[in-house]
Design a protein around this motif. Structure first.
Motif, PDB file in Angstrom:
ATOM      1  N   GLN A 155     -58.882  98.076  50.495  1.00 37.36           N
ATOM      2  CA  GLN A 155     -57.805  98.079  51.478  1.00 37.36           C
ATOM      3  C   GLN A 155     -57.977  99.233  52.455  1.00 37.36           C
ATOM      4  O   GLN A 155     -58.322 100.350  52.078  1.00 37.36           O
ATOM      5  CB  GLN A 155     -56.447  98.201  50.784  1.00 37.36           C
ATOM      6  CG  GLN A 155     -55.265  98.125  51.742  1.00 37.36           C
ATOM      7  CD  GLN A 155     -53.945  98.158  51.001  1.00 37.36           C
ATOM      8  OE1 GLN A 155     -53.901  98.370  49.798  1.00 37.36           O
ATOM      9  NE2 GLN A 155     -52.862  97.942  51.718  1.00 37.36           N
ATOM     10  N   MET A 211     -47.114 108.133  54.594  1.00 38.94           N
ATOM     11  CA  MET A 211     -48.038 107.015  54.734  1.00 38.94           C
ATOM     12  C   MET A 211     -49.476 107.532  54.767  1.00 38.94           C
ATOM     13  O   MET A 211     -49.724 108.702  55.071  1.00 38.94           O
ATOM     14  CB  MET A 211     -47.730 106.216  56.001  1.00 38.94           C
ATOM     15  CG  MET A 211     -46.377 105.534  55.965  1.00 38.94           C
ATOM     16  SD  MET A 211     -45.966 104.659  57.505  1.00 38.94           S
ATOM     17  CE  MET A 211     -47.165 103.335  57.455  1.00 38.94           C
ATOM     18  N   TYR A 238     -58.046 109.427  52.129  1.00 41.81           N
ATOM     19  CA  TYR A 238     -57.065 109.214  53.193  1.00 41.81           C
ATOM     20  C   TYR A 238     -56.568 110.538  53.770  1.00 41.81           C
ATOM     21  O   TYR A 238     -56.680 111.604  53.164  1.00 41.81           O
ATOM     22  CB  TYR A 238     -55.875 108.403  52.690  1.00 41.81           C
ATOM     23  CG  TYR A 238     -55.032 109.100  51.634  1.00 41.81           C
ATOM     24  CD1 TYR A 238     -53.975 109.933  51.996  1.00 41.81           C
ATOM     25  CD2 TYR A 238     -55.298 108.928  50.280  1.00 41.81           C
ATOM     26  CE1 TYR A 238     -53.206 110.571  51.036  1.00 41.81           C
ATOM     27  CE2 TYR A 238     -54.532 109.556  49.313  1.00 41.81           C
ATOM     28  CZ  TYR A 238     -53.489 110.378  49.707  1.00 41.81           C
ATOM     29  OH  TYR A 238     -52.732 111.022  48.752  1.00 41.81           O
ATOM     30  N   ASP A 260     -48.010 100.567  52.589  1.00 48.46           N
ATOM     31  CA  ASP A 260     -49.425 100.236  52.403  1.00 48.46           C
ATOM     32  C   ASP A 260     -49.944  99.285  53.472  1.00 48.46           C
ATOM     33  O   ASP A 260     -51.137  98.976  53.508  1.00 48.46           O
ATOM     34  CB  ASP A 260     -49.647  99.603  51.026  1.00 48.46           C
ATOM     35  CG  ASP A 260     -49.731 100.648  49.921  1.00 48.46           C
ATOM     36  OD1 ASP A 260     -50.033 101.814  50.228  1.00 48.46           O
ATOM     37  OD2 ASP A 260     -49.490 100.301  48.748  1.00 48.46           O
ATOM     38  N   TYR A 261     -49.043  98.816  54.341  1.00 50.38           N
ATOM     39  CA  TYR A 261     -49.439  97.862  55.382  1.00 50.38           C
ATOM     40  C   TYR A 261     -48.890  98.328  56.727  1.00 50.38           C
ATOM     41  O   TYR A 261     -48.060  97.661  57.341  1.00 50.38           O
ATOM     42  CB  TYR A 261     -48.940  96.454  55.031  1.00 50.38           C
ATOM     43  CG  TYR A 261     -49.528  95.949  53.742  1.00 50.38           C
ATOM     44  CD1 TYR A 261     -50.742  95.276  53.715  1.00 50.38           C
ATOM     45  CD2 TYR A 261     -48.890  96.209  52.517  1.00 50.38           C
ATOM     46  CE1 TYR A 261     -51.294  94.839  52.514  1.00 50.38           C
ATOM     47  CE2 TYR A 261     -49.448  95.778  51.315  1.00 50.38           C
ATOM     48  CZ  TYR A 261     -50.639  95.103  51.328  1.00 50.38           C
ATOM     49  OH  TYR A 261     -51.197  94.684  50.137  1.00 50.38           O
ATOM     50  N   TRP A 316     -56.092 101.492  55.349  1.00 53.83           N
ATOM     51  CA  TRP A 316     -54.824 101.891  55.953  1.00 53.83           C
ATOM     52  C   TRP A 316     -55.101 102.374  57.364  1.00 53.83           C
ATOM     53  O   TRP A 316     -55.737 103.401  57.572  1.00 53.83           O
ATOM     54  CB  TRP A 316     -54.175 103.012  55.136  1.00 53.83           C
ATOM     55  CG  TRP A 316     -53.866 102.629  53.718  1.00 53.83           C
ATOM     56  CD1 TRP A 316     -53.032 101.641  53.291  1.00 53.83           C
ATOM     57  CD2 TRP A 316     -54.393 103.226  52.525  1.00 53.83           C
ATOM     58  NE1 TRP A 316     -52.993 101.584  51.916  1.00 53.83           N
ATOM     59  CE2 TRP A 316     -53.820 102.555  51.415  1.00 53.83           C
ATOM     60  CE3 TRP A 316     -55.285 104.275  52.289  1.00 53.83           C
ATOM     61  CZ2 TRP A 316     -54.118 102.881  50.100  1.00 53.83           C
ATOM     62  CZ3 TRP A 316     -55.585 104.616  50.969  1.00 53.83           C
ATOM     63  CH2 TRP A 316     -54.996 103.923  49.894  1.00 53.83           C
ATOM     64  N   ARG A 342     -57.924 104.863  62.751  1.00 47.08           N
ATOM     65  CA  ARG A 342     -58.277 104.828  61.345  1.00 47.08           C
ATOM     66  C   ARG A 342     -59.157 106.018  60.978  1.00 47.08           C
ATOM     67  O   ARG A 342     -59.623 106.753  61.852  1.00 47.08           O
ATOM     68  CB  ARG A 342     -59.003 103.533  61.010  1.00 47.08           C
ATOM     69  CG  ARG A 342     -60.367 103.392  61.657  1.00 47.08           C
ATOM     70  CD  ARG A 342     -60.942 102.006  61.446  1.00 47.08           C
ATOM     71  NE  ARG A 342     -62.305 101.897  61.958  1.00 47.08           N
ATOM     72  CZ  ARG A 342     -62.922 100.750  62.130  1.00 47.08           C
ATOM     73  NH1 ARG A 342     -62.307  99.613  61.842  1.00 47.08           N
ATOM     74  NH2 ARG A 342     -64.156 100.718  62.589  1.00 47.08           N
TER      75      ARG A 342
END
Length: 325
Positions: free
Chosen positions: A181, A171, A254, A161-162, A183, A202
């Motif tokens: 948040q 991911m 995502y 997640d980071y 990603w 992104r």
């Protein structure tokens, strides 16, 4: 001295020995060469390693610029290099950092005097829980709440997640609508400095294109819309079958990818972002003039007048040098 008194003294000594042993066991450090995939609550990771069961991935504190460097990083490595850093902008020094999980499940890096240097996870609820962190065979470091029988109840935090500069299968590249948040991938400052650099990869929140941005948010490259699992401006190696998928619901939006091509640990399955804003690994993108075949989707940049003049001067000098040689 009476028999009863001797027995009492013996029991007291036995109690003290057991208490010391239990305390030592609970707060022991992972020694150099000590191999386990899990950091238990109360243990410290200092000079040891967490090693995945496959023996492929390793979590440790390490120096990046050679043995003489005093600065260290907490990161996940595999045979060819780094996969993930725990906030490379945080200054950590040799022999002054240790990773631990406290009684409340707080996952953190402490100094030798127990000052908090970096908190990876902290619960909002101030109550004690059982927790442990495991390095999985996917390269994901996962902090989980455990029940009294040692079974996992829920994931509290995970390194997936980071992301830092690499995207791995599984991911996400996008954003969580509930938590806010994001990603994304961020380049290193340079090849030898892994702190956050100028480029960010992104998902675009407006039209859902996969993009690279300058540090000042100028559009640098656009992938174009996703069509049948691929992007028109994203080149893949001829021997790679890379498929992107898109998910959007009330909680999150995502992209993620998978590859049908077999990967070895010498040819690892990832998409990376380098300090020059180029994508490498399973896909290839370069906005450099030296690779015009890879320029599709690149956006022309406008520079300040002073910088433009410098670029013109440098180009002129290059041409002079080529004529001389």
């Amino acid at each position: 001295m009476g028999t009863t008194c001797i027995r009492n003294i013996g029991r007291t000594l036995l109690f003290l020995i057991l208490a010391f042993a239990l305390n030592f066991t609970r707060f022991q450090c992972l020694r150099p060469g000590f191999v386990t995939d899990t950091l238990m609550q109360g243990d410290y990771l200092t000079e040891g390693n967490l090693t995945s069961r496959s023996k492929v991935f390793h979590l440790s504190f390490f120096t990046f610029n050679g043995p003489t460097s005093e600065r260290i990083y907490l990161g996940i490595n595999y045979v060819r290099g780094c996969l993930w850093f725990a906030d490379p902008n945080i200054l950590l020094l040799k022999r002054q950092a240790k990773l631990t999980i406290d009684d409340y499940g707080t996952f953190k890096i402490l100094s030798n005097n127990d000052t908090q240097l970096l908190v990876l996870y902290a619960s909002i609820a101030a109550q004690k829980i059982n927790a442990s962190a495991t390095l999985l065979d996917t390269g994901n470091l996962v902090l989980r709440e455990m029940d009294t029988d040692g079974n996992a109840k829920q994931i509290l935090w995970q390194s997936y997640d980071y992301p830092t500069f690499l995207l791995l299968p599984g991911m996400k590249l996008g954003f969580n609508k509930r938590t806010g948040q994001n990603w994304s991938l961020t380049s290193w400052t340079s090849k030898t400095i892994p702190s956050k650099g100028s480029f960010t990869l992104r998902a675009d929140q407006n039209n859902m294109q996969l993009i690279i941005l300058w540090h000042d948010n100028n559009l640098y490259w656009s992938s174009g819309p996703l069509i049948n699992g691929s992007f028109p401006n994203l080149k893949t190696h001829s021997d790679n079958n890379v498929y992107f998928s898109f998910v959007s619901n009330e909680n999150e939006t995502y992209f993620s990818y998978n590859s049908s091509s077999p990967s070895t640990w010498n040819d690892f399955d990832f998409v990376g972002l380098d300090p020059r804003g180029q994508l490498y690994g399973r896909v290839v993108v370069s906005c450099s003039k030296d690779n015009p075949a890879l320029n599709k989707g690149c956006v022309s940049q406008s520079f300040p007048t002073c910088r433009h003049r410098m670029l013109v001067y440098q180009e002129r000098e290059k041409r002079k040098a080529s004529v001389i040689h």
